[in-house]
Design an enzyme around this catalytic site. Structure first.
Site, PDB file in Angstrom:
ATOM      1  N   HIS A 126       1.385   1.353  -0.540  1.00  0.00           N
ATOM      2  CA  HIS A 126       1.574   2.152   0.672  1.00  0.00           C
ATOM      3  C   HIS A 126       1.725   3.602   0.250  1.00  0.00           C
ATOM      4  O   HIS A 126       2.595   3.939  -0.551  1.00  0.00           O
ATOM      5  CB  HIS A 126       2.808   1.701   1.461  1.00  0.00           C
ATOM      6  N   CYS A 127       0.875   4.467   0.794  1.00  0.00           N
ATOM      7  CA  CYS A 127       0.876   5.872   0.413  1.00  0.00           C
ATOM      8  C   CYS A 127       1.409   6.721   1.565  1.00  0.00           C
ATOM      9  O   CYS A 127       0.766   6.801   2.616  1.00  0.00           O
ATOM     10  CB  CYS A 127      -0.539   6.327   0.035  1.00  0.00           C
ATOM     11  N   PRO A 128       2.574   7.362   1.405  1.00  0.00           N
ATOM     12  CA  PRO A 128       3.105   8.195   2.493  1.00  0.00           C
ATOM     13  C   PRO A 128       2.243   9.412   2.781  1.00  0.00           C
ATOM     14  O   PRO A 128       2.243   9.920   3.910  1.00  0.00           O
ATOM     15  CB  PRO A 128       4.492   8.611   1.966  1.00  0.00           C
TER      16      PRO A 128
END
Length: 306
Positions: free
Chosen positions: A157-159
């Site tokens: 998961h990439c913010p």
């Protein structure tokens, strides 16, 4: 373990027996949901995504108005201005498509008797479901605590893109890292030429801004360019390595033994970027249909995964 309709369910996180191409279509509500725009309503992710855009806009401002427009070399300004802005548009377009594309979410609550009957599994066959979103987990799917969904071939998961990187949007994420690395390198090269030009001309007619302001703006751009070039270049290399090895970042970090038949390196690239090598591989607009997007928005509005 519990018995249900002759099949055994297990609440576990990994190693399901379903194939990746199995889909849940017994519910019309899930079919409708597939037609909606994907967006994650996460505060941290939205702040990071906005910061990404602001940093690119800042870089474009410094490059255009501090370095290129004041230049006396017309063709130098035109060529570098067009190149930098084209790369910026491609980077931001890749960012948008990564953020607004369903990464491969497994429908919530599909572990129902009706769905089980449609699967036509053998009595006693073990299948796995996620206890957090009550969905039957396809092979290589992992649950994301931020998206609140199980994601097929979830890499991480990439913010910065406010989304998971998974089966359906990994291509756009790779393009995003590539184009950000390219504009960062381009900005650093332009800064080098500009500093040399300003020092040689003793800061006279170097920029439309005063020398102190020019120096401060360029120093911040150099710091931004160096940090983003380092980060995105490493991420780009990591993604290409994972694609070639047919292994996600989660699988690598957890040292999961592959229960699937790994693709060859070239087959892995074609599975992510689609088809034979072409310019479409590096085009973030490929497959985008404005009319389809408008119809989805009109039909059900955006899907907010909370």
């Amino acid at each position: 373990t519990m018995q249900s309709s002759g099949h055994r369910f297990r609440d576990v996180e990994h190693h399901p027996l379903l194939a990746d191409n199995d889909s849940y279509d017994s519910s019309s509500s899930e079919a409708d949901m597939a037609e909606r725009v994907w967006f994650i309503r996460d505060g941290c992710g939205m702040v990071c995504a906005i910061m990404t855009w602001l940093l690119v806009v800042y870089a474009d401002f410094v490059v255009t108005f501090v370095m290129l427009l004041p230049s006396k070399d017309f063709w130098y300004s035109v060529i570098n201005g067009v190149l930098f802005n084209c790369l910026a548009v491609l980077a931001l377009s890749s960012h948008l498509r990564t953020m607004l594309t369903d990464p491969g979410a497994v429908p919530k609550g599909n572990a129902t008797k009706e769905y089980m009957d449609n699967l036509q599994l053998k009595p006693g066959e073990v299948i796995y479901k996620c206890p957090k979103c009550c969905s039957i987990k396809p092979e290589r799917a992992h649950h994301c605590s931020i998206c609140k969904r199980c994601i097929r071939k979830m890499d991480h998961h990439c913010p910065w893109v406010n989304n998971c990187v998974g089966e359906k949007n990994q291509r756009f994420f790779v393009l995003f890292t590539m184009y950000i690395a390219l504009i960062s390198a381009h900005a650093l090269v332009l800064c080098g030429f500009q500093f040399f030009s300003c020092v040689r001309g003793q800061w006279t007619e170097c920029s439309d801004f005063s020398p102190p302001v020019t120096v401060i703006l360029m120093i911040f751009l150099c710091l931004e360019g160096f940090l983003f070039l380092t980060f995105t270049a490493v991420m780009f290399g990591t993604q290409i390595h994972s694609i070639c090895n047919d292994e996600t970042e989660i699988e690598r970090l957890k040292s999961e033994k592959p229960t699937w038949e790994r693709r060859l390196r070239w087959e892995g690239m074609k599975s992510v970027f689609g088809g034979q090598p072409s310019l479409l591989w590096i085009n973030p607009f490929a497959g985008f249909r404005i009319r389809r997007l408008l119809l989805r928005a009109k039909k059900g509005g955006p899907e907010f995964s909370v």
